[in-house]
Design a protein around this motif. Sequence first.
Motif, PDB file in Angstrom:
ATOM      1  N   LEU A  35       0.826  -1.209   0.000  1.00 12.13           N
ATOM      2  CA  LEU A  35       0.000   0.000   0.000  1.00 12.13           C
ATOM      3  C   LEU A  35       0.861   1.260   0.000  1.00 12.13           C
ATOM      4  O   LEU A  35       0.597   2.209  -0.753  1.00 12.13           O
ATOM      5  N   VAL A  36       1.901   1.281   0.808  1.00 17.92           N
ATOM      6  CA  VAL A  36       2.816   2.428   0.836  1.00 17.92           C
ATOM      7  C   VAL A  36       3.478   2.592  -0.528  1.00 17.92           C
ATOM      8  O   VAL A  36       3.615   3.709  -1.036  1.00 17.92           O
ATOM      9  N   GLY A  37       3.886   1.481  -1.138  1.00 22.86           N
ATOM     10  CA  GLY A  37       4.505   1.560  -2.454  1.00 22.86           C
ATOM     11  C   GLY A  37       3.561   2.102  -3.514  1.00 22.86           C
ATOM     12  O   GLY A  37       3.949   2.911  -4.356  1.00 22.86           O
ATOM     13  N   VAL A  38       2.306   1.684  -3.449  1.00 22.71           N
ATOM     14  CA  VAL A  38       1.315   2.137  -4.435  1.00 22.71           C
ATOM     15  C   VAL A  38       1.016   3.627  -4.260  1.00 22.71           C
ATOM     16  O   VAL A  38       0.800   4.345  -5.243  1.00 22.71           O
ATOM     17  N   VAL A  39       1.026   4.102  -3.034  1.00 28.09           N
ATOM     18  CA  VAL A  39       0.731   5.514  -2.782  1.00 28.09           C
ATOM     19  C   VAL A  39       1.972   6.384  -2.976  1.00 28.09           C
ATOM     20  O   VAL A  39       1.911   7.436  -3.622  1.00 28.09           O
ATOM     21  N   ALA A  40       3.102   5.949  -2.435  1.00 33.66           N
ATOM     22  CA  ALA A  40       4.315   6.770  -2.482  1.00 33.66           C
ATOM     23  C   ALA A  40       4.925   6.841  -3.875  1.00 33.66           C
ATOM     24  O   ALA A  40       5.502   7.869  -4.240  1.00 33.66           O
ATOM     25  N   GLY A  41       4.800   5.774  -4.652  1.00 34.68           N
ATOM     26  CA  GLY A  41       5.402   5.755  -5.976  1.00 34.68           C
ATOM     27  C   GLY A  41       4.928   6.893  -6.868  1.00 34.68           C
ATOM     28  O   GLY A  41       5.745   7.707  -7.326  1.00 34.68           O
TER      29      GLY A  41
END
Length: 80
Positions: free
Chosen positions: A8-14
């Motif tokens: 989830l962090v990767g999907v948002v932060a990317g």
Amino acid sequence: MMIFFAVLVGVVAGPLLALATRSPAQRKGFAKREEKFRQGIGRDPNRALFGPHKLFWWNALFWGVLFATIFAVIGQMGPR
């Protein structure tokens, strides 16, 4: 559950960081580094893995994978 949060962090932060790398300040800094390279000072900024010279999806993928990996490692180090 921690892997879910890491993804989830990767999907948002990317995408957010990909947008940040396309900001006018980043483009101006890239232009300065490119000019210095043309003068023979420093490395070629076009060979960098990320930055305003790369496509949006590449920057988003790079930052997303990086942050997801970091958060997955941190999540796995905690107590179970």
